[in-house]
Design a protein around this motif. Structure first.
Motif, PDB file in Angstrom:
ATOM      1  N   ALA A  61       4.773  20.743   5.107  1.00  0.00           N
ATOM      2  CA  ALA A  61       4.193  20.155   3.905  1.00  0.00           C
ATOM      3  C   ALA A  61       5.281  19.797   2.897  1.00  0.00           C
ATOM      4  O   ALA A  61       5.231  18.735   2.252  1.00  0.00           O
ATOM      5  N   GLU A  62       6.246  20.680   2.769  1.00  0.00           N
ATOM      6  CA  GLU A  62       7.337  20.404   1.833  1.00  0.00           C
ATOM      7  C   GLU A  62       8.161  19.194   2.290  1.00  0.00           C
ATOM      8  O   GLU A  62       8.554  18.349   1.492  1.00  0.00           O
ATOM      9  N   GLY A  63       8.422  19.129   3.606  1.00  0.00           N
ATOM     10  CA  GLY A  63       9.165  17.990   4.129  1.00  0.00           C
ATOM     11  C   GLY A  63       8.412  16.688   3.939  1.00  0.00           C
ATOM     12  O   GLY A  63       8.998  15.670   3.549  1.00  0.00           O
ATOM     13  N   PHE A  64       7.110  16.726   4.221  1.00  0.00           N
ATOM     14  CA  PHE A  64       6.309  15.517   4.027  1.00  0.00           C
ATOM     15  C   PHE A  64       6.280  15.120   2.554  1.00  0.00           C
ATOM     16  O   PHE A  64       6.361  13.941   2.208  1.00  0.00           O
ATOM     17  N   GLY A  65       6.144  16.105   1.672  1.00  0.00           N
ATOM     18  CA  GLY A  65       6.083  15.810   0.244  1.00  0.00           C
ATOM     19  C   GLY A  65       7.348  15.138  -0.246  1.00  0.00           C
ATOM     20  O   GLY A  65       7.302  14.194  -1.038  1.00  0.00           O
ATOM     21  N   ALA A  66       8.496  15.629   0.248  1.00  0.00           N
ATOM     22  CA  ALA A  66       9.762  15.019  -0.170  1.00  0.00           C
ATOM     23  C   ALA A  66       9.866  13.585   0.331  1.00  0.00           C
ATOM     24  O   ALA A  66      10.306  12.686  -0.397  1.00  0.00           O
ATOM     25  N   ARG A  67       9.465  13.352   1.589  1.00  0.00           N
ATOM     26  CA  ARG A  67       9.503  11.992   2.133  1.00  0.00           C
ATOM     27  C   ARG A  67       8.521  11.083   1.398  1.00  0.00           C
ATOM     28  O   ARG A  67       8.798   9.906   1.159  1.00  0.00           O
ATOM     29  N   TRP A  68       7.349  11.630   1.048  1.00  0.00           N
ATOM     30  CA  TRP A  68       6.343  10.828   0.347  1.00  0.00           C
ATOM     31  C   TRP A  68       6.859  10.387  -1.022  1.00  0.00           C
ATOM     32  O   TRP A  68       6.724   9.230  -1.407  1.00  0.00           O
ATOM     33  N   THR A 114       0.855  -1.180   0.000  1.00  0.00           N
ATOM     34  CA  THR A 114       0.000   0.000   0.000  1.00  0.00           C
ATOM     35  C   THR A 114       0.894   1.234   0.000  1.00  0.00           C
ATOM     36  O   THR A 114       1.686   1.448   0.925  1.00  0.00           O
ATOM     37  N   VAL A 115       0.779   2.011  -1.042  1.00  0.00           N
ATOM     38  CA  VAL A 115       1.599   3.219  -1.158  1.00  0.00           C
ATOM     39  C   VAL A 115       0.953   4.332  -0.332  1.00  0.00           C
ATOM     40  O   VAL A 115      -0.265   4.541  -0.405  1.00  0.00           O
ATOM     41  N   PRO A 116       1.721   5.042   0.488  1.00  0.00           N
ATOM     42  CA  PRO A 116       1.155   6.131   1.302  1.00  0.00           C
ATOM     43  C   PRO A 116       0.450   7.161   0.433  1.00  0.00           C
ATOM     44  O   PRO A 116       0.855   7.430  -0.708  1.00  0.00           O
ATOM     45  N   GLY A 117      -0.618   7.737   0.993  1.00  0.00           N
ATOM     46  CA  GLY A 117      -1.370   8.731   0.244  1.00  0.00           C
ATOM     47  C   GLY A 117      -0.595  10.019   0.038  1.00  0.00           C
ATOM     48  O   GLY A 117       0.321  10.352   0.811  1.00  0.00           O
ATOM     49  N   ALA A 118      -0.973  10.733  -0.987  1.00  0.00           N
ATOM     50  CA  ALA A 118      -0.303  12.002  -1.295  1.00  0.00           C
ATOM     51  C   ALA A 118      -0.653  13.061  -0.250  1.00  0.00           C
ATOM     52  O   ALA A 118      -1.668  12.952   0.445  1.00  0.00           O
ATOM     53  N   PRO A 119       0.199  14.055  -0.099  1.00  0.00           N
ATOM     54  CA  PRO A 119      -0.117  15.138   0.838  1.00  0.00           C
ATOM     55  C   PRO A 119      -1.441  15.790   0.469  1.00  0.00           C
ATOM     56  O   PRO A 119      -1.783  15.914  -0.715  1.00  0.00           O
ATOM     57  N   PRO A 120      -2.224  16.208   1.462  1.00  0.00           N
ATOM     58  CA  PRO A 120      -3.527  16.817   1.156  1.00  0.00           C
ATOM     59  C   PRO A 120      -3.368  18.141   0.416  1.00  0.00           C
ATOM     60  O   PRO A 120      -2.408  18.880   0.630  1.00  0.00           O
TER      61      PRO A 120
END
Length: 212
Positions: free
Chosen positions: A45-52, A31-37
């Motif tokens: 948000a930028e940090g989460f996006g890079a990790r995602w 299961t691939v993690p969902g994209a940032p909201p």
């Protein structure tokens, strides 16, 4: 495990059921993690996006590697079953020849005791010896076929191992298969060889976790 009493050795070590089970574990879905909201901004948000993005890339590579490994293992399971059927056929032939050979040896002994009595007895003894020698050659031929089967079996196992190791992350595949208790020790050593040190980071770690 088949007892190859006719051949006297197992030319095709392995457990096709265990290999198939390993293939099923490699085919596990991720299961691939969902994209940032949408609408989330800022440093978090930028940090989460890079990790995602990194996680998606790693999981995609892991899923590709697992599916490739499953295909390799499915092929090996099929080859293993075919080789084992061939070994069982050779074992049946070897058993039949060994029984006939035992009877022929008894006949050689029986006719040897009478060979000096008449010309007919001597001829019977020569025929018995010839029959015994022919059966011995037949048994040698069957055993040679079994040894060639063993050679090919081990060569194919090594090719399978190399194909598994060629996948990313191959160390996790090898460690997992070596650890399956249902795989015979012989198959593990022939198919996998000594396991390499597995990485604890990146795709290898995710792969290991997926096999769980």
């Amino acid at each position: 495990m088949t007892d190859y009493r006719g051949l006297g050795f197992d030319p095709v070590p392995g457990n096709a059921g265990a290999v198939a089970a390993a293939s099923e574990r490699c085919a596990v879905a991720f299961t691939v993690p969902g994209a940032p909201p949408d609408g989330w901004t800022g440093a978090a948000a930028e940090g989460f996006g890079a990790r995602w993005e990194a996680a998606v890339s790693e999981l995609t590579a892991v899923r590709r590697a697992m599916r490739a490994a499953a295909e390799v293992l499915d092929g090996w399971a099929t080859t293993l079953l075919g080789n084992q059927r061939r070994a069982e056929e050779l074992d049946r032939r070897a058993l039949a020849v060994r029984r006939a050979l035992a009877d022929a040896a008894d006949e050689v002994d029986r006719t040897a005791a009478m060979a000096s009595f008449t010309a007919a007895d001597g001829e019977a003894h020569r025929r018995a010896v010839a029959r015994h020698d022919e059966l011995r050659r037949q048994l040698d031929d069957v055993l040679e076929e079994a040894r060639l089967l063993e050679r090919d079996h081990r060569a194919e196992a090594r090719r399978v191992a190399e194909r598994l190791r060629a996948e990313e992350p191959s160390t996790a595949i090898a460690d997992t298969l070596t650890g399956l208790s249902s795989l015979t020790a012989e198959l593990a050593s022939v198919l996998l060889g000594p396991p390499r040190q597995a990485s604890t980071r990146g795709a290898a770690a995710a792969f290991r976790a997926g096999l769980g």
